[in-house]
Each structure stands twice: as structure tokens, then as C-alpha cells.
Design a protein around this motif. Structure first.
Motif, PDB file in Angstrom:
ATOM      1  N   LYS A  71     -15.539   0.394  -7.461  1.00 21.58           N
ATOM      2  CA  LYS A  71     -14.730   0.439  -6.231  1.00 21.58           C
ATOM      3  C   LYS A  71     -13.477  -0.417  -6.370  1.00 21.58           C
ATOM      4  CE  LYS A  71     -15.700   2.515  -3.023  1.00 21.58           C
ATOM      5  NZ  LYS A  71     -15.255   3.892  -2.747  1.00 21.58           N
ATOM      6  N   ALA A  72     -13.606  -1.579  -7.001  1.00 20.58           N
ATOM      7  CA  ALA A  72     -12.445  -2.450  -7.204  1.00 20.58           C
ATOM      8  C   ALA A  72     -11.398  -1.753  -8.070  1.00 20.58           C
ATOM      9  CB  ALA A  72     -12.876  -3.775  -7.839  1.00 20.58           C
ATOM     10  N   LEU A  73     -11.844  -1.070  -9.121  1.00 16.77           N
ATOM     11  CA  LEU A  73     -10.912  -0.336  -9.982  1.00 16.77           C
ATOM     12  C   LEU A  73     -10.270   0.827  -9.234  1.00 16.77           C
ATOM     13  CD1 LEU A  73     -12.939  -0.300 -13.318  1.00 16.77           C
ATOM     14  CD2 LEU A  73     -10.880  -1.632 -12.801  1.00 16.77           C
ATOM     15  N   GLU A  74     -11.070   1.535  -8.440  1.00 17.90           N
ATOM     16  CA  GLU A  74     -10.523   2.642  -7.652  1.00 17.90           C
ATOM     17  C   GLU A  74      -9.478   2.139  -6.659  1.00 17.90           C
ATOM     18  OE1 GLU A  74     -14.076   4.392  -6.035  1.00 17.90           O
ATOM     19  OE2 GLU A  74     -14.303   5.744  -7.743  1.00 17.90           O
ATOM     20  N   ASN A  75      -9.726   0.987  -6.049  1.00 17.40           N
ATOM     21  CA  ASN A  75      -8.760   0.430  -5.105  1.00 17.40           C
ATOM     22  C   ASN A  75      -7.467   0.027  -5.802  1.00 17.40           C
ATOM     23  OD1 ASN A  75     -10.404   0.811  -2.873  1.00 17.40           O
ATOM     24  ND2 ASN A  75     -11.322  -1.207  -3.029  1.00 17.40           N
ATOM     25  N   ALA A  76      -7.568  -0.543  -7.001  1.00 23.55           N
ATOM     26  CA  ALA A  76      -6.367  -0.905  -7.768  1.00 23.55           C
ATOM     27  C   ALA A  76      -5.579   0.355  -8.111  1.00 23.55           C
ATOM     28  CB  ALA A  76      -6.751  -1.666  -9.034  1.00 23.55           C
ATOM     29  N   LYS A  77      -6.281   1.400  -8.505  1.00 21.95           N
ATOM     30  CA  LYS A  77      -5.627   2.670  -8.824  1.00 21.95           C
ATOM     31  C   LYS A  77      -4.931   3.241  -7.599  1.00 21.95           C
ATOM     32  CE  LYS A  77      -8.017   6.460  -9.189  1.00 21.95           C
ATOM     33  NZ  LYS A  77      -8.908   7.556  -9.620  1.00 21.95           N
ATOM     34  N   SER A  78      -5.574   3.151  -6.460  1.00 24.81           N
ATOM     35  CA  SER A  78      -5.001   3.658  -5.221  1.00 24.81           C
ATOM     36  C   SER A  78      -3.705   2.935  -4.861  1.00 24.81           C
ATOM     37  CB  SER A  78      -6.016   3.527  -4.086  1.00 24.81           C
ATOM     38  OG  SER A  78      -5.476   3.976  -2.879  1.00 24.81           O
ATOM     39  N   VAL A  79      -3.709   1.610  -4.992  1.00 21.40           N
ATOM     40  CA  VAL A  79      -2.499   0.825  -4.709  1.00 21.40           C
ATOM     41  C   VAL A  79      -1.371   1.269  -5.633  1.00 21.40           C
ATOM     42  CG1 VAL A  79      -1.484  -1.489  -4.859  1.00 21.40           C
ATOM     43  CG2 VAL A  79      -3.701  -1.170  -3.749  1.00 21.40           C
ATOM     44  N   LEU A  80      -1.677   1.448  -6.911  1.00 17.04           N
ATOM     45  CA  LEU A  80      -0.674   1.861  -7.888  1.00 17.04           C
ATOM     46  C   LEU A  80      -0.106   3.236  -7.551  1.00 17.04           C
ATOM     47  CD1 LEU A  80       0.596   1.121 -10.734  1.00 17.04           C
ATOM     48  CD2 LEU A  80      -1.125   2.693 -11.627  1.00 17.04           C
ATOM     49  N   ILE A  81      -0.979   4.203  -7.267  1.00 20.07           N
ATOM     50  CA  ILE A  81      -0.534   5.566  -6.976  1.00 20.07           C
ATOM     51  C   ILE A  81       0.267   5.606  -5.677  1.00 20.07           C
ATOM     52  CG2 ILE A  81      -1.326   7.884  -6.337  1.00 20.07           C
ATOM     53  CD1 ILE A  81      -3.625   7.445  -8.373  1.00 20.07           C
ATOM     54  N   HIS A  82      -0.191   4.933  -4.639  1.00 19.38           N
ATOM     55  CA  HIS A  82       0.525   4.945  -3.362  1.00 19.38           C
ATOM     56  C   HIS A  82       1.893   4.281  -3.491  1.00 19.38           C
ATOM     57  CE1 HIS A  82      -3.295   5.696  -0.777  1.00 19.38           C
ATOM     58  NE2 HIS A  82      -2.991   6.691  -1.577  1.00 19.38           N
ATOM     59  N   ASP A  83       1.973   3.216  -4.278  1.00 21.25           N
ATOM     60  CA  ASP A  83       3.263   2.581  -4.509  1.00 21.25           C
ATOM     61  C   ASP A  83       4.200   3.548  -5.230  1.00 21.25           C
ATOM     62  OD1 ASP A  83       5.027   0.165  -4.565  1.00 21.25           O
ATOM     63  OD2 ASP A  83       4.833   0.510  -6.723  1.00 21.25           O
ATOM     64  N   HIS A  84       3.657   4.271  -6.186  1.00 23.66           N
ATOM     65  CA  HIS A  84       4.472   5.250  -6.915  1.00 23.66           C
ATOM     66  C   HIS A  84       5.010   6.304  -5.954  1.00 23.66           C
ATOM     67  CE1 HIS A  84       5.890   7.705 -10.209  1.00 23.66           C
ATOM     68  NE2 HIS A  84       5.300   8.730  -9.634  1.00 23.66           N
ATOM     69  N   ILE A  85       4.152   6.807  -5.107  1.00 23.69           N
ATOM     70  CA  ILE A  85       4.583   7.820  -4.138  1.00 23.69           C
ATOM     71  C   ILE A  85       5.656   7.249  -3.216  1.00 23.69           C
ATOM     72  CG2 ILE A  85       3.858   9.205  -2.147  1.00 23.69           C
ATOM     73  CD1 ILE A  85       1.094   9.435  -3.600  1.00 23.69           C
ATOM     74  N   ASP A  86       5.422   6.049  -2.706  1.00 26.21           N
ATOM     75  CA  ASP A  86       6.364   5.448  -1.761  1.00 26.21           C
ATOM     76  C   ASP A  86       7.711   5.144  -2.389  1.00 26.21           C
ATOM     77  OD1 ASP A  86       4.643   5.497   0.385  1.00 26.21           O
ATOM     78  OD2 ASP A  86       3.923   3.454   0.068  1.00 26.21           O
ATOM     79  N   HIS A  87       7.724   4.609  -3.590  1.00 26.50           N
ATOM     80  CA  HIS A  87       8.972   4.105  -4.154  1.00 26.50           C
ATOM     81  C   HIS A  87       9.635   5.034  -5.152  1.00 26.50           C
ATOM     82  CE1 HIS A  87       7.010   0.409  -2.607  1.00 26.50           C
ATOM     83  NE2 HIS A  87       8.175   0.366  -2.020  1.00 26.50           N
ATOM     84  N   CYS A  88       8.873   5.586  -6.067  1.00 29.46           N
ATOM     85  CA  CYS A  88       9.501   6.413  -7.100  1.00 29.46           C
ATOM     86  C   CYS A  88      10.037   7.722  -6.531  1.00 29.46           C
ATOM     87  CB  CYS A  88       8.519   6.681  -8.231  1.00 29.46           C
ATOM     88  SG  CYS A  88       8.132   5.189  -9.164  1.00 29.46           S
ATOM     89  N   ILE A  89       9.293   8.335  -5.650  1.00 26.64           N
ATOM     90  CA  ILE A  89       9.776   9.577  -5.052  1.00 26.64           C
ATOM     91  C   ILE A  89      10.988   9.296  -4.187  1.00 26.64           C
ATOM     92  CG2 ILE A  89       9.215  11.412  -3.417  1.00 26.64           C
ATOM     93  CD1 ILE A  89       6.405  11.436  -4.631  1.00 26.64           C
ATOM     94  N   GLU A  90      10.944   8.236  -3.390  1.00 24.12           N
ATOM     95  CA  GLU A  90      12.094   7.904  -2.553  1.00 24.12           C
ATOM     96  C   GLU A  90      13.295   7.481  -3.380  1.00 24.12           C
ATOM     97  OE1 GLU A  90      11.414   5.344   0.739  1.00 24.12           O
ATOM     98  OE2 GLU A  90       9.940   6.691   1.631  1.00 24.12           O
ATOM     99  N   GLN A  91      13.064   6.921  -4.540  1.00 23.71           N
ATOM    100  CA  GLN A  91      14.181   6.540  -5.396  1.00 23.71           C
ATOM    101  C   GLN A  91      14.946   7.784  -5.838  1.00 23.71           C
ATOM    102  OE1 GLN A  91      13.130   4.389  -8.911  1.00 23.71           O
ATOM    103  NE2 GLN A  91      15.235   4.091  -9.529  1.00 23.71           N
ATOM    104  N   VAL A  92      14.234   8.870  -6.067  1.00 22.56           N
ATOM    105  CA  VAL A  92      14.865  10.107  -6.491  1.00 22.56           C
ATOM    106  C   VAL A  92      15.471  10.858  -5.308  1.00 22.56           C
ATOM    107  CG1 VAL A  92      14.418  12.374  -7.516  1.00 22.56           C
ATOM    108  CG2 VAL A  92      13.389  10.347  -8.510  1.00 22.56           C
TER     109      VAL A  92
END
Length: 114
Positions: A71-92
Motif C-alpha cells: 500500500k505504501a508503494l502504491e501510494n507513492a506511485k499515485s503521488v508520482l502519477i497525479h503530479d505528472h498529470i497535474d504538472h506535465c500535461i499543464e506544462q504542454v
């Protein structure tokens, strides 16, 4: 209507391959420190679970602790993916209005089923 692009939410770091040739830049997001800390905690937890196995602790207790590590690993993955969606997509695309956030928020929600 002109689209104003937001300032990048990450810091680009150039890396070199084993041969010393430049590779594509890697973006370090603001959440990466949080993700790294989560992974370090999970790593410590894994070491404790290994010690539990080696010392002959009960299978139920070990399984519960393994579940907590996963669960801890899944939560870390979730934070990483959500940050990517929030920032990388908006950057483009540039800043996304509240009206258009719905599909991105839904996309973030559905990623938990990956």
C-alpha cells in the motif's frame, strides 16, 4: 485568445549515459522529494518484514506487514502519477480552467485501477 503558459513545476536535470553521452533531460518534480521519502520509509519497512521472516514470525503478521508495504508503494506511485498529470500535461497545454479540469480529475481517479 492567447494562452499563457505557467512556469514549469519541475527542475530539469541533464544526465549522461554510462558512455558519458548526454541523455534526455529528466524532470524532477516538486513531489519527487515526497515520493523519495515515501519510498525510503517503505524500504525500511521491507527490511523489517525481511527480519520478521528470518526470525520466524507468524505468517499472518508477516502478510499484514507485506500488505502495508505494498500500500505504501502504491501510494507513492499515485503521488508520482497525479503530479505528472497535474504538472506535465499543464506544462504542454497551459493552465486548465475549472470547467475543463473535470476530465483531468476523472483521469486521475481512474488511474487507481491501473
Amino acid at each position: 485568445m492567447a494562452v499563457r503558459h505557467a512556469a514549469p513545476q519541475h527542475e530539469a536535470i541533464g544526465h549522461r549515459s554510462a558512455r558519458g553521452t548526454p541523455r534526455a533531460e529528466i524532470a524532477v518534480h516538486h513531489s519527487h522529494k515526497d515520493v523519495a521519502n515515501r519510498l525510503k520509509r517503505a524500504n525500511g519497512h521491507v527490511k523489517n518484514v525481511i527480519a520478521m521472516v528470518e526470525s520466524g514470525r507468524g505468517c499472518l503478521e508477516i502478510a499484514q506487514q507485506m500488505h502495508a508495504v505494498i500500500k505504501a508503494l502504491e501510494n507513492a506511485k499515485s503521488v508520482l502519477i497525479h503530479d505528472h498529470i497535474d504538472h506535465c500535461i499543464e506544462q504542454v497545454t497551459g493552465p486548465v480552467s475549472r470547467e475543463l479540469r473535470g476530465p483531468l480529475d476523472e483521469f486521475k481517479e481512474i488511474t487507481k485501477y491501473l
